[in-house]
Design a protein around this motif. Structure first.
Motif, short mmCIF file in Angstrom:
data_model
loop_
_atom_site.label_atom_id
_atom_site.label_comp_id
_atom_site.label_asym_id
_atom_site.label_seq_id
_atom_site.Cartn_x
_atom_site.Cartn_y
_atom_site.Cartn_z
N PHE A 126 35.26 37.86 59.46
CA PHE A 126 35.67 39.23 59.17
C PHE A 126 36.20 39.31 57.74
O PHE A 126 36.62 38.32 57.14
CB PHE A 126 36.75 39.70 60.15
N LEU A 127 36.16 40.51 57.19
CA LEU A 127 36.74 40.78 55.88
C LEU A 127 37.16 42.24 55.84
O LEU A 127 36.75 43.05 56.69
CB LEU A 127 35.73 40.49 54.76
N TYR A 128 38.00 42.58 54.86
CA TYR A 128 38.43 43.96 54.68
C TYR A 128 37.99 44.43 53.29
O TYR A 128 38.10 43.68 52.32
CB TYR A 128 39.94 44.11 54.84
N PHE A 129 37.51 45.65 53.23
CA PHE A 129 36.99 46.20 51.98
C PHE A 129 37.40 47.66 51.87
O PHE A 129 37.22 48.45 52.80
CB PHE A 129 35.46 46.07 51.95
N ARG A 130 37.98 48.03 50.71
CA ARG A 130 38.34 49.42 50.46
C ARG A 130 37.48 49.94 49.30
O ARG A 130 37.77 49.65 48.13
CB ARG A 130 39.82 49.55 50.12
N PRO A 131 36.44 50.70 49.58
CA PRO A 131 35.49 51.12 48.54
C PRO A 131 36.08 52.08 47.51
O PRO A 131 35.91 51.89 46.31
CB PRO A 131 34.37 51.80 49.33
N PHE A 132 36.75 53.14 47.97
CA PHE A 132 37.25 54.18 47.07
C PHE A 132 38.70 54.52 47.42
O PHE A 132 39.21 54.12 48.46
CB PHE A 132 36.39 55.45 47.17
N GLU A 133 39.33 55.27 46.54
CA GLU A 133 40.72 55.63 46.76
C GLU A 133 40.89 56.60 47.93
O GLU A 133 41.96 56.69 48.52
CB GLU A 133 41.31 56.26 45.50
N TRP A 134 39.84 57.34 48.28
CA TRP A 134 39.94 58.28 49.40
C TRP A 134 39.56 57.65 50.74
O TRP A 134 39.59 58.32 51.77
CB TRP A 134 39.06 59.51 49.15
N THR A 135 39.21 56.38 50.74
CA THR A 135 38.85 55.71 51.99
C THR A 135 39.92 54.70 52.38
O THR A 135 40.59 54.13 51.52
CB THR A 135 37.51 54.97 51.87
N PRO A 136 40.09 54.45 53.68
CA PRO A 136 40.94 53.35 54.10
C PRO A 136 40.21 52.03 53.92
O PRO A 136 39.05 52.00 53.50
CB PRO A 136 41.17 53.65 55.59
N ALA A 137 40.88 50.94 54.22
CA ALA A 137 40.21 49.63 54.21
C ALA A 137 39.39 49.51 55.49
O ALA A 137 39.87 49.84 56.57
CB ALA A 137 41.24 48.51 54.13
N PHE A 138 38.15 49.06 55.36
CA PHE A 138 37.27 48.89 56.50
C PHE A 138 37.25 47.43 56.94
O PHE A 138 37.14 46.53 56.11
CB PHE A 138 35.84 49.33 56.17
N ARG A 139 37.33 47.20 58.24
CA ARG A 139 37.15 45.85 58.77
C ARG A 139 35.66 45.64 58.99
O ARG A 139 35.00 46.42 59.68
CB ARG A 139 37.90 45.68 60.09
N ILE A 140 35.12 44.60 58.40
CA ILE A 140 33.70 44.28 58.50
C ILE A 140 33.55 42.92 59.15
O ILE A 140 34.11 41.94 58.69
CB ILE A 140 33.04 44.27 57.10
N GLU A 141 32.81 42.87 60.24
CA GLU A 141 32.57 41.63 60.96
C GLU A 141 31.11 41.24 60.83
O GLU A 141 30.22 42.07 61.02
CB GLU A 141 32.96 41.79 62.44
N THR A 142 30.86 39.99 60.51
CA THR A 142 29.50 39.55 60.25
C THR A 142 29.34 38.07 60.57
O THR A 142 30.32 37.36 60.81
CB THR A 142 29.13 39.82 58.77
N GLY A 143 28.11 37.61 60.55
CA GLY A 143 27.82 36.22 60.84
C GLY A 143 28.01 35.31 59.64
O GLY A 143 28.21 35.78 58.51
N PRO A 144 27.91 34.01 59.82
CA PRO A 144 28.17 33.05 58.74
C PRO A 144 27.13 33.09 57.63
O PRO A 144 27.42 32.71 56.51
CB PRO A 144 28.16 31.70 59.46
N ILE A 145 25.91 33.57 57.92
CA ILE A 145 24.85 33.57 56.92
C ILE A 145 25.21 34.50 55.76
O ILE A 145 24.87 34.24 54.60
CB ILE A 145 23.50 34.00 57.55
N ILE A 146 25.94 35.57 56.04
CA ILE A 146 26.37 36.49 54.98
C ILE A 146 27.66 35.98 54.34
O ILE A 146 27.81 36.04 53.12
CB ILE A 146 26.58 37.91 55.56
N ALA A 147 28.57 35.49 55.16
CA ALA A 147 29.84 35.01 54.63
C ALA A 147 29.65 33.85 53.66
O ALA A 147 30.44 33.67 52.73
CB ALA A 147 30.74 34.57 55.79
N GLY A 148 28.58 33.07 53.83
CA GLY A 148 28.35 31.92 52.97
C GLY A 148 27.35 32.15 51.86
O GLY A 148 26.99 31.21 51.15
N ASP A 149 26.88 33.39 51.69
CA ASP A 149 25.87 33.71 50.67
C ASP A 149 26.41 34.81 49.78
O ASP A 149 26.53 35.97 50.20
CB ASP A 149 24.58 34.15 51.35
#
Length: 221
Positions: A126-149
């Motif tokens: 999992f990771l958290y990402f806040r794209p813009f000032e008007w958005t909250p932080a999003f929790r993003i869950e993904t597999g290891p192939i993305i986390a390691g690339d």
């Protein structure tokens, strides 16, 4: 059992199809597709109000820091992250997999399915990402192939950011549309129910009085 019912056969068929689809997402190695999971903002808010006193998953930072139970990770990372910032991928450790692994299953085939599912879920990050000032932080869950690339990781964040460019949408557009569709079910179900029961009435060949009570709308009682 020597004989299985039609319902049980169909249930087992659908369960297997669902598990296979889930494993495809978790174990995907395809460079052409990026599979991710994003809990909706409304779901996160609802969970916050339903939280019990014990530690809950999806709130790793709250649990580690022993913060009050009314706090949640989405709120904390919205405060901590500036627009455009994100956290490094981290393995999801508290997923309830121990309970799943210890489920007593006599059928060997289902035991294999259980073990395979646990192995796939144990690799999720999992990771958290806040794209813009008007958005909250999003929790993003993904597999290891993305986390390691790093290239796929960058493509994922750019895609999420692109889907949030409109200030009127507080979450990525596909999640927003899915939420709107779910909300429409509440309005559609009474209409569908009346349509189905009317069709049953037209086909019913016996005493209509036996099914008339079913036509009473009890949704507001």
């Amino acid at each position: 059992k020597s004989q299985e019912s039609t319902v049980s056969k169909e249930f087992l068929k659908q369960v297997k199809a669902s598990i296979d689809s889930f494993k495809t997402i978790c174990d995907s190695q395809s460079p052409e597709k990026i599979w991710v999971g994003l809990p909706s903002i409304e779901d996160a808010s609802l969970k916050k109000h339903q939280r019990c006193l014990q530690k809950k998953p999806h709130n790793e930072l709250v649990n580690i820091c022993n913060l009050p139970e009314h706090c949640d990770d989405t709120t904390l990372f919205t405060v901590l992250l500036s627009p455009g910032e994100f956290t490094a991928p981290k393995l999801i450790e508290d997923t309830g997999l121990v309970q799943i692994k210890n489920l007593p299953i006599k059928d060997e085939k289902f035991a294999e399915v259980r073990d395979s599912l646990v192995a796939s879920m144990s690799q999720l990050h999992f990771l958290y990402f806040r794209p813009f000032e008007w958005t909250p932080a999003f929790r993003i869950e993904t597999g290891p192939i993305i986390a390691g690339d790093s290239s796929r990781y960058k493509a994922l964040l750019n895609c999420i950011k692109y889907q949030c460019r409109t200030a009127g949408i507080s979450e990525p557009y596909p999640v927003f549309r899915a939420g709107e569709m779910v909300k429409s079910f509440a309005r559609a179900i009474p209409v569908l129910r009346k349509s189905v029961l009317s069709h049953i009435t037209s086909l019913y060949k016996d005493n209509l009085g036996e099914i008339l009570p079913l036509l009473i709308d009890r949704t507001n009682t």
